[in-house]
Design a protein around this motif. Structure first.
Motif, PDB file in Angstrom:
ATOM      1  N   PHE A   6      18.503  -1.364  -9.356  1.00 47.56           N
ATOM      2  CA  PHE A   6      18.476  -2.397 -10.384  1.00 47.56           C
ATOM      3  C   PHE A   6      18.883  -1.819 -11.734  1.00 47.56           C
ATOM      4  O   PHE A   6      19.665  -2.442 -12.474  1.00 47.56           O
ATOM      5  N   LEU A   7      18.380  -0.629 -12.082  1.00 50.95           N
ATOM      6  CA  LEU A   7      18.712  -0.026 -13.371  1.00 50.95           C
ATOM      7  C   LEU A   7      20.201   0.295 -13.471  1.00 50.95           C
ATOM      8  O   LEU A   7      20.811   0.144 -14.530  1.00 50.95           O
ATOM      9  N   GLY A   8      20.784   0.726 -12.341  1.00 55.70           N
ATOM     10  CA  GLY A   8      22.220   0.991 -12.334  1.00 55.70           C
ATOM     11  C   GLY A   8      23.025  -0.270 -12.565  1.00 55.70           C
ATOM     12  O   GLY A   8      23.992  -0.278 -13.336  1.00 55.70           O
ATOM     13  N   ARG A   9      22.616  -1.351 -11.902  1.00 64.85           N
ATOM     14  CA  ARG A   9      23.309  -2.631 -12.097  1.00 64.85           C
ATOM     15  C   ARG A   9      23.089  -3.146 -13.516  1.00 64.85           C
ATOM     16  O   ARG A   9      24.000  -3.737 -14.113  1.00 64.85           O
ATOM     17  N   LEU A  10      21.899  -2.928 -14.051  1.00 59.65           N
ATOM     18  CA  LEU A  10      21.609  -3.384 -15.417  1.00 59.65           C
ATOM     19  C   LEU A  10      22.531  -2.703 -16.415  1.00 59.65           C
ATOM     20  O   LEU A  10      23.108  -3.352 -17.299  1.00 59.65           O
ATOM     21  N   LEU A 279      19.789  -8.730 -10.809  1.00 63.69           N
ATOM     22  CA  LEU A 279      18.823  -8.801  -9.713  1.00 63.69           C
ATOM     23  C   LEU A 279      19.486  -8.519  -8.367  1.00 63.69           C
ATOM     24  O   LEU A 279      18.872  -7.944  -7.468  1.00 63.69           O
ATOM     25  N   PHE A 280      20.752  -8.939  -8.230  1.00 64.50           N
ATOM     26  CA  PHE A 280      21.496  -8.721  -6.990  1.00 64.50           C
ATOM     27  C   PHE A 280      22.866  -8.152  -7.330  1.00 64.50           C
ATOM     28  O   PHE A 280      23.432  -8.482  -8.374  1.00 64.50           O
ATOM     29  N   PRO A 281      23.418  -7.290  -6.469  1.00 62.08           N
ATOM     30  CA  PRO A 281      24.771  -6.780  -6.717  1.00 62.08           C
ATOM     31  C   PRO A 281      25.800  -7.903  -6.643  1.00 62.08           C
ATOM     32  O   PRO A 281      25.646  -8.844  -5.852  1.00 62.08           O
ATOM     33  N   GLN A 282      26.841  -7.820  -7.467  1.00 60.60           N
ATOM     34  CA  GLN A 282      27.904  -8.812  -7.361  1.00 60.60           C
ATOM     35  C   GLN A 282      28.620  -8.672  -6.020  1.00 60.60           C
ATOM     36  O   GLN A 282      28.891  -9.668  -5.356  1.00 60.60           O
ATOM     37  N   MET A 283      28.934  -7.440  -5.636  1.00 60.13           N
ATOM     38  CA  MET A 283      29.505  -7.201  -4.308  1.00 60.13           C
ATOM     39  C   MET A 283      28.345  -6.852  -3.387  1.00 60.13           C
ATOM     40  O   MET A 283      27.937  -5.699  -3.265  1.00 60.13           O
ATOM     41  N   VAL A 303      27.701  -3.221   8.652  1.00 58.53           N
ATOM     42  CA  VAL A 303      27.453  -3.916   7.389  1.00 58.53           C
ATOM     43  C   VAL A 303      28.798  -4.346   6.796  1.00 58.53           C
ATOM     44  O   VAL A 303      29.755  -3.583   6.831  1.00 58.53           O
ATOM     45  N   VAL A 304      28.866  -5.543   6.281  1.00 62.10           N
ATOM     46  CA  VAL A 304      30.076  -6.026   5.613  1.00 62.10           C
ATOM     47  C   VAL A 304      29.727  -6.410   4.175  1.00 62.10           C
ATOM     48  O   VAL A 304      28.551  -6.579   3.832  1.00 62.10           O
ATOM     49  N   THR A 305      30.761  -6.542   3.354  1.00 59.64           N
ATOM     50  CA  THR A 305      30.590  -6.803   1.932  1.00 59.64           C
ATOM     51  C   THR A 305      31.195  -8.145   1.561  1.00 59.64           C
ATOM     52  O   THR A 305      32.195  -8.565   2.153  1.00 59.64           O
ATOM     53  N   TYR A 306      30.591  -8.822   0.594  1.00 58.38           N
ATOM     54  CA  TYR A 306      31.142 -10.097   0.111  1.00 58.38           C
ATOM     55  C   TYR A 306      30.881 -10.203  -1.394  1.00 58.38           C
ATOM     56  O   TYR A 306      29.938  -9.608  -1.921  1.00 58.38           O
ATOM     57  N   ASN A 307      31.721 -10.971  -2.070  1.00 62.49           N
ATOM     58  CA  ASN A 307      31.547 -11.205  -3.495  1.00 62.49           C
ATOM     59  C   ASN A 307      30.554 -12.333  -3.691  1.00 62.49           C
ATOM     60  O   ASN A 307      30.843 -13.488  -3.396  1.00 62.49           O
ATOM     61  N   LYS A 308      29.373 -12.013  -4.190  1.00 63.00           N
ATOM     62  CA  LYS A 308      28.336 -13.010  -4.420  1.00 63.00           C
ATOM     63  C   LYS A 308      28.714 -13.976  -5.520  1.00 63.00           C
ATOM     64  O   LYS A 308      28.307 -15.139  -5.523  1.00 63.00           O
ATOM     65  N   GLY A 309      29.520 -13.507  -6.461  1.00 64.12           N
ATOM     66  CA  GLY A 309      29.771 -14.277  -7.668  1.00 64.12           C
ATOM     67  C   GLY A 309      28.691 -13.988  -8.695  1.00 64.12           C
ATOM     68  O   GLY A 309      27.694 -13.329  -8.410  1.00 64.12           O
ATOM     69  N   LEU A 310      28.890 -14.497  -9.900  1.00 62.78           N
ATOM     70  CA  LEU A 310      27.913 -14.254 -10.956  1.00 62.78           C
ATOM     71  C   LEU A 310      27.348 -15.575 -11.473  1.00 62.78           C
ATOM     72  O   LEU A 310      27.917 -16.626 -11.262  1.00 62.78           O
TER      73      LEU A 310
END
Length: 310
Positions: A6-10, A279-283, A303-310
């Motif tokens: 979370f701190l890294g994303r912040l 709170l959540f990664p964008q990717m 595991v696969v990755t998706y763009n959550k959006g913002l």
């Protein structure tokens, strides 16, 4: 990897929402994109520092949509959310109980403007791996705003309620009302993702398929951030202002209350935005076993990755 904590994303999103990126010129943007492309292809000119690369990435991520590769319109970027949204948010903070009823009717307009701005931000920062139908979104937006404004009018015209009950409603309803409206706003502006799915990527960045399950997760996570976002905005400014209003200096200079209140709202909004979207990664990532069978058969990745959006 900034997605790991979370701190890294912040720290990452504090950079992304930096309003200074709103003043980046077209030349600076093109130079930043070229610099990142040169780095990716191993043709980076000598003398380029890590700081220049990080700055280039900050500019690109703040302005360019990760799916379409196109510029996001300035007021609807996350870096423009605070400077363009603060005047609207400030006007929605519930101080109507201190004013006459005819002034409270103006709240309907600000409610409409707030949700209109949110709708544009949600659409501009959505997962755009699938082409949506703009007409259907426009129709849903109009229906949503009629409902939202209608609820505000209903509360204002609830004349049968006692003054004490009306005051409690005016103080307590705004946050759940705004939070509910934000959830509906995200769902309506991104509803096509639920029917069409969104692209999920393997470890090499290749599209494995379109997943409705991943789309549901993306929308739920985004909607949750829109619930958290207004919490500090509705709680902190009233508390801070109730303390400041008792200061002798402000009691003798009442004209300063409005600009100080605006500054408090600006700071609170500026602090709550990066916390909410971090709170959540964008990717985001999701286990293949939780997705549709056809996607599990199309890849060996767990595991696969998706763009959550913002």
């Amino acid at each position: 990897n900034y997605r790991g904590s979370f701190l890294g994303r912040l720290r990452h999103f504090v950079d992304i929402i930096d309003p200074s990126t709103l003043f980046v010129s077209e030349k600076q943007l093109k130079d930043s994109i070229k610099l990142l492309d040169d780095y990716r292809h191993g043709t980076l000119p000598s003398g380029v520092s890590d700081h220049q690369l990080w700055e280039a990435q900050k500019i690109k991520q703040a302005i360019i949509h990760p799916d379409t590769g196109e510029k996001i319109f300035m007021p609807f970027r996350m870096s423009g959310y605070v400077p363009f949204g603060t005047p609207i948010v400030k006007s929605n903070i519930p101080f109507c109980h201190k004013l006459k009823n005819r002034f409270c009717q103006i709240k309907c307009y600000w409610c409409w403007l707030n949700q209109s701005h949110n709708a544009c931000v949600n659409y501009a920062n959505r997962n755009a791996t699938k082409v949506g139908i703009f007409r259907s979104r426009t129709q849903l937006y109009c229906i949503f705003n009629r409902i939202s404004v209608g609820l505000n009018v209903l509360i204002q015209k609830a004349n049968k309620l006692s003054p004490a009950t009306r005051m409690i409603i005016q103080r307590l309803v705004p946050f759940p009302a705004v939070a509910s409206a934000n959830i509906c706003n995200v769902g309506l502006m991104r509803h096509n993702e639920l029917s069409e799915g969104i692209d999920v990527l393997d470890n090499n960045g290749n599209v494995v398929g379109s997943s409705k399950v991943a789309a549901r997760h993306a929308i739920m996570e985004t909607a949750f951030t829109r619930v958290v976002l207004p919490m500090p905005i509705f709680v902190l400014p009233p508390i801070i202002m109730s303390y400041l209003e008792r200061l002798r200096f402000l009691q003798s200079n009442r004209r300063l209350l409005l600009p100080i209140h605006s500054i408090v709202c600006l700071v609170t909004f500026g602090l709550s935005l990066p916390v909410a979207i971090s709170l959540f990664p964008q990717m985001s990532q999701i286990e293949v076993s939780r997705l549709e069978p056809e996607i599990a058969m199309a890849t060996d990745c767990k595991v696969v990755t998706y763009n959550k959006g913002l």
